[in-house]
Design a protein around this motif. Structure first.
Motif, PDB file in Angstrom:
ATOM      1  N   ALA A 215      37.317  45.831  41.010  1.00  0.00           N
ATOM      2  CA  ALA A 215      36.392  45.625  40.641  1.00  0.00           C
ATOM      3  C   ALA A 215      36.380  44.091  39.896  1.00  0.00           C
ATOM      4  N   MET A 216      37.532  43.827  39.201  1.00  0.00           N
ATOM      5  CA  MET A 216      37.342  43.111  38.924  1.00  0.00           C
ATOM      6  C   MET A 216      37.163  41.643  39.721  1.00  0.00           C
ATOM      7  N   GLY A 217      37.686  41.639  40.645  1.00  0.00           N
ATOM      8  CA  GLY A 217      37.728  40.697  41.845  1.00  0.00           C
ATOM      9  C   GLY A 217      36.187  40.317  42.219  1.00  0.00           C
ATOM     10  N   ALA A 218      35.549  41.717  42.261  1.00  0.00           N
ATOM     11  CA  ALA A 218      34.045  41.905  42.920  1.00  0.00           C
ATOM     12  C   ALA A 218      33.226  39.969  42.415  1.00  0.00           C
TER      13      ALA A 218
ATOM     14  N   ARG B 171      55.049  31.336  29.545  1.00  0.00           N
ATOM     15  CA  ARG B 171      54.192  32.442  30.135  1.00  0.00           C
ATOM     16  C   ARG B 171      52.838  32.149  29.988  1.00  0.00           C
ATOM     17  N   GLY B 172      52.465  32.132  28.640  1.00  0.00           N
ATOM     18  CA  GLY B 172      50.810  31.876  28.542  1.00  0.00           C
ATOM     19  C   GLY B 172      50.492  31.371  29.815  1.00  0.00           C
ATOM     20  N   LEU B 173      50.284  29.474  30.361  1.00  0.00           N
ATOM     21  CA  LEU B 173      50.346  28.601  31.272  1.00  0.00           C
ATOM     22  C   LEU B 173      50.023  28.989  32.197  1.00  0.00           C
ATOM     23  N   PHE B 174      51.510  29.708  32.745  1.00  0.00           N
ATOM     24  CA  PHE B 174      51.553  30.073  34.275  1.00  0.00           C
ATOM     25  C   PHE B 174      50.600  31.043  34.471  1.00  0.00           C
ATOM     26  N   GLY B 175      50.890  31.909  34.008  1.00  0.00           N
ATOM     27  CA  GLY B 175      49.675  33.304  33.835  1.00  0.00           C
ATOM     28  C   GLY B 175      48.495  32.536  34.456  1.00  0.00           C
ATOM     29  N   LEU B 176      47.395  31.750  32.610  1.00  0.00           N
ATOM     30  CA  LEU B 176      46.787  31.142  33.191  1.00  0.00           C
ATOM     31  C   LEU B 176      46.359  30.221  34.637  1.00  0.00           C
ATOM     32  N   SER B 177      47.349  29.428  34.726  1.00  0.00           N
ATOM     33  CA  SER B 177      46.727  28.505  35.957  1.00  0.00           C
ATOM     34  C   SER B 177      47.184  29.864  37.158  1.00  0.00           C
ATOM     35  N   ALA B 178      47.682  30.661  37.186  1.00  0.00           N
ATOM     36  CA  ALA B 178      48.026  31.333  38.330  1.00  0.00           C
ATOM     37  C   ALA B 178      46.101  32.550  37.954  1.00  0.00           C
ATOM     38  N   MET B 179      45.725  32.742  37.321  1.00  0.00           N
ATOM     39  CA  MET B 179      44.641  32.952  36.688  1.00  0.00           C
ATOM     40  C   MET B 179      43.269  31.759  37.416  1.00  0.00           C
ATOM     41  N   TYR B 180      43.133  31.012  37.551  1.00  0.00           N
ATOM     42  CA  TYR B 180      42.302  29.781  37.909  1.00  0.00           C
ATOM     43  C   TYR B 180      42.728  29.697  39.380  1.00  0.00           C
ATOM     44  N   CYS B 181      43.681  29.695  40.386  1.00  0.00           N
ATOM     45  CA  CYS B 181      44.079  29.670  41.527  1.00  0.00           C
ATOM     46  C   CYS B 181      42.810  31.026  42.275  1.00  0.00           C
ATOM     47  N   PHE B 182      43.985  32.047  41.211  1.00  0.00           N
ATOM     48  CA  PHE B 182      42.726  33.285  41.656  1.00  0.00           C
ATOM     49  C   PHE B 182      41.431  33.776  42.555  1.00  0.00           C
ATOM     50  N   PHE B 183      40.735  32.834  41.373  1.00  0.00           N
ATOM     51  CA  PHE B 183      39.349  32.988  40.408  1.00  0.00           C
ATOM     52  C   PHE B 183      39.058  31.993  41.788  1.00  0.00           C
ATOM     53  N   TYR B 184      39.611  30.915  42.514  1.00  0.00           N
ATOM     54  CA  TYR B 184      39.169  29.834  43.265  1.00  0.00           C
ATOM     55  C   TYR B 184      38.991  30.835  44.522  1.00  0.00           C
ATOM     56  N   ALA B 185      40.094  31.742  44.923  1.00  0.00           N
ATOM     57  CA  ALA B 185      40.530  31.698  46.184  1.00  0.00           C
ATOM     58  C   ALA B 185      39.344  32.843  46.437  1.00  0.00           C
TER      59      ALA B 185
ATOM     60  N   LEU C  60      37.436  39.037  49.867  1.00  0.00           N
ATOM     61  CA  LEU C  60      37.988  39.290  48.646  1.00  0.00           C
ATOM     62  C   LEU C  60      39.519  40.010  49.298  1.00  0.00           C
ATOM     63  N   ALA C  61      39.177  41.319  49.581  1.00  0.00           N
ATOM     64  CA  ALA C  61      40.542  41.884  50.321  1.00  0.00           C
ATOM     65  C   ALA C  61      41.665  41.105  50.673  1.00  0.00           C
ATOM     66  N   ASP C  62      41.132  39.420  51.132  1.00  0.00           N
ATOM     67  CA  ASP C  62      42.340  39.248  51.907  1.00  0.00           C
ATOM     68  C   ASP C  62      42.978  38.014  50.381  1.00  0.00           C
ATOM     69  N   ALA C  63      41.915  37.745  49.360  1.00  0.00           N
ATOM     70  CA  ALA C  63      42.412  37.542  48.781  1.00  0.00           C
ATOM     71  C   ALA C  63      43.901  38.467  47.540  1.00  0.00           C
ATOM     72  N   MET C  64      43.165  39.360  46.924  1.00  0.00           N
ATOM     73  CA  MET C  64      43.991  40.512  46.749  1.00  0.00           C
ATOM     74  C   MET C  64      45.049  40.321  47.349  1.00  0.00           C
ATOM     75  N   LEU C  65      45.259  41.083  48.824  1.00  0.00           N
ATOM     76  CA  LEU C  65      46.449  40.786  49.160  1.00  0.00           C
ATOM     77  C   LEU C  65      47.775  39.603  49.707  1.00  0.00           C
ATOM     78  N   LEU C  66      46.811  38.501  49.087  1.00  0.00           N
ATOM     79  CA  LEU C  66      47.806  37.413  48.856  1.00  0.00           C
ATOM     80  C   LEU C  66      48.574  37.047  47.885  1.00  0.00           C
TER      81      LEU C  66
ATOM     82  N   GLN D 249      41.555  29.438  57.184  1.00  0.00           N
ATOM     83  CA  GLN D 249      40.491  28.893  55.856  1.00  0.00           C
ATOM     84  C   GLN D 249      41.822  28.559  54.796  1.00  0.00           C
ATOM     85  N   PRO D 250      42.023  26.958  55.127  1.00  0.00           N
ATOM     86  CA  PRO D 250      43.257  26.470  53.483  1.00  0.00           C
ATOM     87  C   PRO D 250      42.870  27.034  52.578  1.00  0.00           C
ATOM     88  N   VAL D 251      41.924  27.317  52.357  1.00  0.00           N
ATOM     89  CA  VAL D 251      41.652  27.533  50.458  1.00  0.00           C
ATOM     90  C   VAL D 251      42.174  29.005  50.642  1.00  0.00           C
ATOM     91  N   ALA D 252      42.633  28.980  51.612  1.00  0.00           N
ATOM     92  CA  ALA D 252      42.920  30.927  50.913  1.00  0.00           C
ATOM     93  C   ALA D 252      45.311  30.574  50.733  1.00  0.00           C
TER      94      ALA D 252
END
Length: 275
Positions: A10-13, A62-76, A82-88, A135-138
């Motif tokens: 739901a967050m991803g949606a 830990r915070g900086l790595f986690g935040l960087s992961a969040m930026y990448c995930f939300f961009y994807a 949505l299912a592709d981004a979640m699974l990857l 899709q390279p963005v994936a």
């Protein structure tokens, strides 16, 4: 864990809805700010003394790595199904054994080589490089998984000396403070629909994290961790209901390979992964 998986889907949606009119940095900041505000009453129960730490550097890493992961995930999420981004993004368990080997010096069992190879084969099936479907963005979702696995190894180190409350607080605080700067430069006044999406994002992300913590606190990760993959099913339902996009046969095959590899990896790990 299944309820947690539903919350993360739901967050991803909500992120995908908000990204139609808002920038990635603004969505990340609002998600972190709302989570921090929601978590403050829980974190403040032990008073300021309960938040004192001698491991600020490790919390920061830990915070900086986690935040960087969040930026990448939300961009994807904003640019692919949505299912592709979640699974990857949930290929995270596949990256953890080699990172633990490099960072913590833990020996990686040879038994893990087969599931790791199986998982990365599944990734190739999903991405289908060299075809018109690729899709390279994936790849940003994969980068998110890599960065997230580093953050989770950092959590493992912190849990040896720090309580969960303190770990959660510092991640929320660091993520909010660091993401505030980029958000100010790209700020747009959100519409009513975007504001609702941001609220849903913050609430479901926080609730999902608390449910995840509860699940890992109730049973070993090898038992409950695999159920987190049900978020891909929920994400697929959101894709079909909100955007009319359904999975094809190759995605299903790749998903089965990745999920199987993730489950086997969780079960072969010598030490349960703590939230």
């Amino acid at each position: 864990m299944v309820a947690s998986a539903c919350c993360f889907a739901a967050m991803g949606a909500a992120v995908k809805v908000a990204s139609a009119t808002l920038g990635n940095s603004q969505i990340v900041f609002c998600r972190n700010l709302l989570s921090l505000l929601l978590l403050l009453p829980w974190c403040a129960r032990g008073g300021l003394s309960g938040l004192a730490t001698e491991h600020l550097g490790e919390h920061l890493a830990r915070g900086l790595f986690g935040l960087s992961a969040m930026y990448c995930f939300f961009y994807a999420i904003a640019h692919v199904r949505l299912a592709d981004a979640m699974l990857l993004n949930y290929t995270l368990p596949l990256f953890m054994p080699p990172i633990e080997r490099l960072w913590l010096g833990e020996r990686m069992s040879r038994r893990l080589l087969l599931p790791l190879g199986l998982g990365f084969l599944g990734i190739l099936v999903i991405l289908r490089p060299g075809t018109g479907v690729f899709q390279p963005v994936a790849l940003w979702a994969l980068v998110s998984a890599l960065l997230g696995s580093v953050a989770q190894v950092g959590v493992r180190r912190l849990t040896a000396t720090e309580p969960v409350t303190r770990i959660v607080f510092y991640f929320a605080a660091i993520s909010t403070l660091v993401s505030a700067g980029p958000a100010l430069f790209t700020w747009r006044t959100p519409s009513a629909a975007a504001s609702l999406a941001l609220l849903v994002c913050g609430v479901t992300a926080t609730l999902g994290q608390l449910l995840l913590t509860r699940a890992y606190g109730s049973a070993p990760a090898a038992w409950v961790g695999p159920f987190l993959y049900s978020s891909v099913v929920f994400a697929g339902l959101f894709d079909a209901l909100l955007w009319g996009r359904s999975a094809d046969a190759l995605f299903v095959l790749g998903a089965l390979l990745v999920v199987a590899a993730g489950v086997i990896t969780l079960r072969l790990r010598r030490e349960p992964l703590r939230s």
